[in-house]
Design an enzyme around this catalytic site. Structure first.
Site, PDB file in Angstrom:
ATOM      1  N   ASN A   7      22.408 -16.835  -8.887  1.00  0.00           N
ATOM      2  CA  ASN A   7      23.874 -16.821  -8.830  1.00  0.00           C
ATOM      3  C   ASN A   7      24.401 -17.072 -10.249  1.00  0.00           C
ATOM      4  O   ASN A   7      24.142 -18.127 -10.837  1.00  0.00           O
ATOM      5  CB  ASN A   7      24.336 -17.919  -7.856  1.00  0.00           C
ATOM      6  N   ARG A  18      36.480 -19.817 -22.985  1.00  0.00           N
ATOM      7  CA  ARG A  18      36.957 -19.447 -24.311  1.00  0.00           C
ATOM      8  C   ARG A  18      37.676 -18.109 -24.338  1.00  0.00           C
ATOM      9  O   ARG A  18      38.076 -17.640 -25.394  1.00  0.00           O
ATOM     10  CB  ARG A  18      35.795 -19.416 -25.311  1.00  0.00           C
ATOM     11  N   HIS A  43      29.991 -14.605  -6.685  1.00  0.00           N
ATOM     12  CA  HIS A  43      30.957 -15.065  -5.680  1.00  0.00           C
ATOM     13  C   HIS A  43      32.354 -14.917  -6.307  1.00  0.00           C
ATOM     14  O   HIS A  43      32.870 -15.869  -6.893  1.00  0.00           O
ATOM     15  CB  HIS A  43      30.665 -16.525  -5.318  1.00  0.00           C
ATOM     16  N   ARG A  45      35.962 -15.206  -6.510  1.00  0.00           N
ATOM     17  CA  ARG A  45      37.006 -15.890  -5.726  1.00  0.00           C
ATOM     18  C   ARG A  45      38.357 -15.287  -6.056  1.00  0.00           C
ATOM     19  O   ARG A  45      38.534 -14.689  -7.119  1.00  0.00           O
ATOM     20  CB  ARG A  45      36.985 -17.389  -6.018  1.00  0.00           C
ATOM     21  N   HIS A  50      35.874 -17.804 -11.940  1.00  0.00           N
ATOM     22  CA  HIS A  50      34.565 -17.552 -12.585  1.00  0.00           C
ATOM     23  C   HIS A  50      34.295 -16.050 -12.618  1.00  0.00           C
ATOM     24  O   HIS A  50      34.781 -15.377 -13.528  1.00  0.00           O
ATOM     25  CB  HIS A  50      33.423 -18.402 -12.029  1.00  0.00           C
ATOM     26  N   GLU A  70      28.924 -12.721  -2.426  1.00  0.00           N
ATOM     27  CA  GLU A  70      29.354 -13.697  -1.424  1.00  0.00           C
ATOM     28  C   GLU A  70      30.860 -13.793  -1.435  1.00  0.00           C
ATOM     29  O   GLU A  70      31.479 -13.637  -2.491  1.00  0.00           O
ATOM     30  CB  GLU A  70      28.906 -15.111  -1.793  1.00  0.00           C
ATOM     31  N   HIS A 190      22.289 -23.369  -1.631  1.00  0.00           N
ATOM     32  CA  HIS A 190      23.171 -24.473  -2.000  1.00  0.00           C
ATOM     33  C   HIS A 190      22.353 -25.698  -2.357  1.00  0.00           C
ATOM     34  O   HIS A 190      21.620 -26.222  -1.538  1.00  0.00           O
ATOM     35  CB  HIS A 190      24.195 -24.830  -0.911  1.00  0.00           C
ATOM     36  N   ASP A 191      22.471 -26.084  -3.615  1.00  0.00           N
ATOM     37  CA  ASP A 191      21.821 -27.293  -4.130  1.00  0.00           C
ATOM     38  C   ASP A 191      20.290 -27.240  -4.084  1.00  0.00           C
ATOM     39  O   ASP A 191      19.629 -28.271  -4.147  1.00  0.00           O
ATOM     40  CB  ASP A 191      22.339 -28.546  -3.407  1.00  0.00           C
ATOM     41  N   HIS A 214      23.801 -23.337  -9.538  1.00  0.00           N
ATOM     42  CA  HIS A 214      24.138 -24.514 -10.339  1.00  0.00           C
ATOM     43  C   HIS A 214      22.913 -25.167 -11.001  1.00  0.00           C
ATOM     44  O   HIS A 214      22.873 -25.320 -12.226  1.00  0.00           O
ATOM     45  CB  HIS A 214      24.883 -25.524  -9.461  1.00  0.00           C
TER      46      HIS A 214
HETATM   47  N1  PXP Z   1      25.101 -19.772  -1.270  1.00  0.00           N
HETATM   48  C1  PXP Z   1      26.438 -19.829  -1.147  1.00  0.00           C
HETATM   49  C2  PXP Z   1      27.073 -19.212   0.056  1.00  0.00           C
HETATM   50  C3  PXP Z   1      27.232 -20.399  -2.137  1.00  0.00           C
HETATM   51  O1  PXP Z   1      28.571 -20.441  -2.010  1.00  0.00           O
HETATM   52  C4  PXP Z   1      26.610 -20.931  -3.277  1.00  0.00           C
HETATM   53  C5  PXP Z   1      27.448 -21.536  -4.370  1.00  0.00           C
HETATM   54  O2  PXP Z   1      28.229 -20.547  -4.941  1.00  0.00           O
HETATM   55  C6  PXP Z   1      25.212 -20.858  -3.367  1.00  0.00           C
HETATM   56  C7  PXP Z   1      24.484 -20.282  -2.343  1.00  0.00           C
HETATM   57  C8  PXP Z   1      24.460 -21.399  -4.547  1.00  0.00           C
HETATM   58  O3  PXP Z   1      24.601 -22.792  -4.581  1.00  0.00           O
HETATM   59  P1  PXP Z   1      24.162 -23.589  -5.894  1.00  0.00           P
HETATM   60  O4  PXP Z   1      25.103 -23.168  -6.979  1.00  0.00           O
HETATM   61  O5  PXP Z   1      24.303 -25.016  -5.505  1.00  0.00           O
HETATM   62  O6  PXP Z   1      22.743 -23.191  -6.192  1.00  0.00           O
END
Ligand code: PXP
Length: 237
Positions: A7, A18, A43, A45, A50, A70, A190-191, A214
């Site tokens: 991602n 910047r 993603h 938005r 971003h 996403e 996620h995480d 992240h």
């Molecule tokens: N999956 C989804 C649906 C997300 O919204 C995100 C964060 O944008 C991620 C995965 C990736 O999460 P992370 O940035 O914590 O790795």
């Protein structure tokens, strides 16, 4: 084999700080692929804080692996993805101003809506994935939308992992099993990080894809992007 989709939203956040083109999002995407990533996730938005709409158009011809977009399926989002035709769209229930995705869909409350979106994606040849928690009944309902996959929201796993890895992963093993039994593929995200990814993968080896942003970008500050992508891939072997 479990694919690693990187991602790259954080790269766009840094660039936007910047107002110019450093770092170059398109180059980072191509480099992630060259270093072994199996896919690129964005993603976009609505506030474009971003990844921006025009980034998505410019990334499309460049991404040679799998492009995963996403987002919350507003008409504006659908218009974008139906034009760009990524390999996969992941549907998330975020409010437009959400800091990050913090929960999956309650599918029962959105069954008709999600089914109609999945139908539109399928007509365009786009694989659909629905972002969900580990509730088994919710996952069984997700199959009724006709979606191809679910993406499991892994923050609860990541939070509990340092304390008790077995307890942390157990609901995800059960959720993945339920998804497989109703014919859904399973993604996760996620995480996820270098700390917790290998254990997750060992417990759910049939995962189709993890999407990671992240932690991977933060690790790249210390290890470099190439070493980092390779290290995440190593966790999936
Ligand atoms: N999956 C989804 C649906 C997300 O919204 C995100 C964060 O944008 C991620 C995965 C990736 O999460 P992370 O940035 O914590 O790795």
């Amino acid at each position: 084999m479990t694919n690693l989709s990187v991602n790259i939203n954080k790269i766009a956040t840094l660039r936007n700080a910047r107002g110019e083109n450093v770092p170059d999002l398109l180059k980072v995407a191509a480099d992630c692929e060259a270093f072994g990533a199996d896919g690129i996730t964005v993603h976009p938005r609505p506030d474009e804080r971003h990844v921006r709409r025009d980034d998505v158009y410019r990334l499309r011809p460049l991404v040679k692996t799998e492009f995963n977009i996403e987002g919350y399926p507003s008409e504006e989002f659908l218009d974008l993805v139906l034009q760009v035709k990524p390999e996969q769209v992941t549907l998330v229930p975020d409010a437009p101003d959400a800091l990050t995705s913090s929960a999956g869909w309650i599918v029962g409350d959105n069954l008709g809506f999600l089914t109609s979106i999945v139908d539109r994606l399928r007509e365009s040849g786009i694989r659909s994935s629905i972002f969900v928690g580990t509730d088994v009944d919710n996952i069984v309902l997700a199959a009724k939308t006709g979606a191809d996959r679910v993406e499991l929201y892994t923050k609860p796993y990541a939070d509990l992992y340092p304390e008790d890895p077995e307890t942390a992963v157990a609901p995800f093993v059960e959720a993945a099993g339920a998804a497989f039994s109703v014919g859904l593929g399973v993604n996760a995200g996620h995480d996820l990080s270098l700390v917790n990814l290998a254990f997750f993968h060992r417990n759910i080896p049939r995962l189709s894809e993890v999407s990671i942003g992240h932690a991977l970008i933060c690790d790249a500050l210390y290890l470099g992007l190439e070493n980092t992508v390779r290290a995440y891939k190593e966790c999936l072997r």
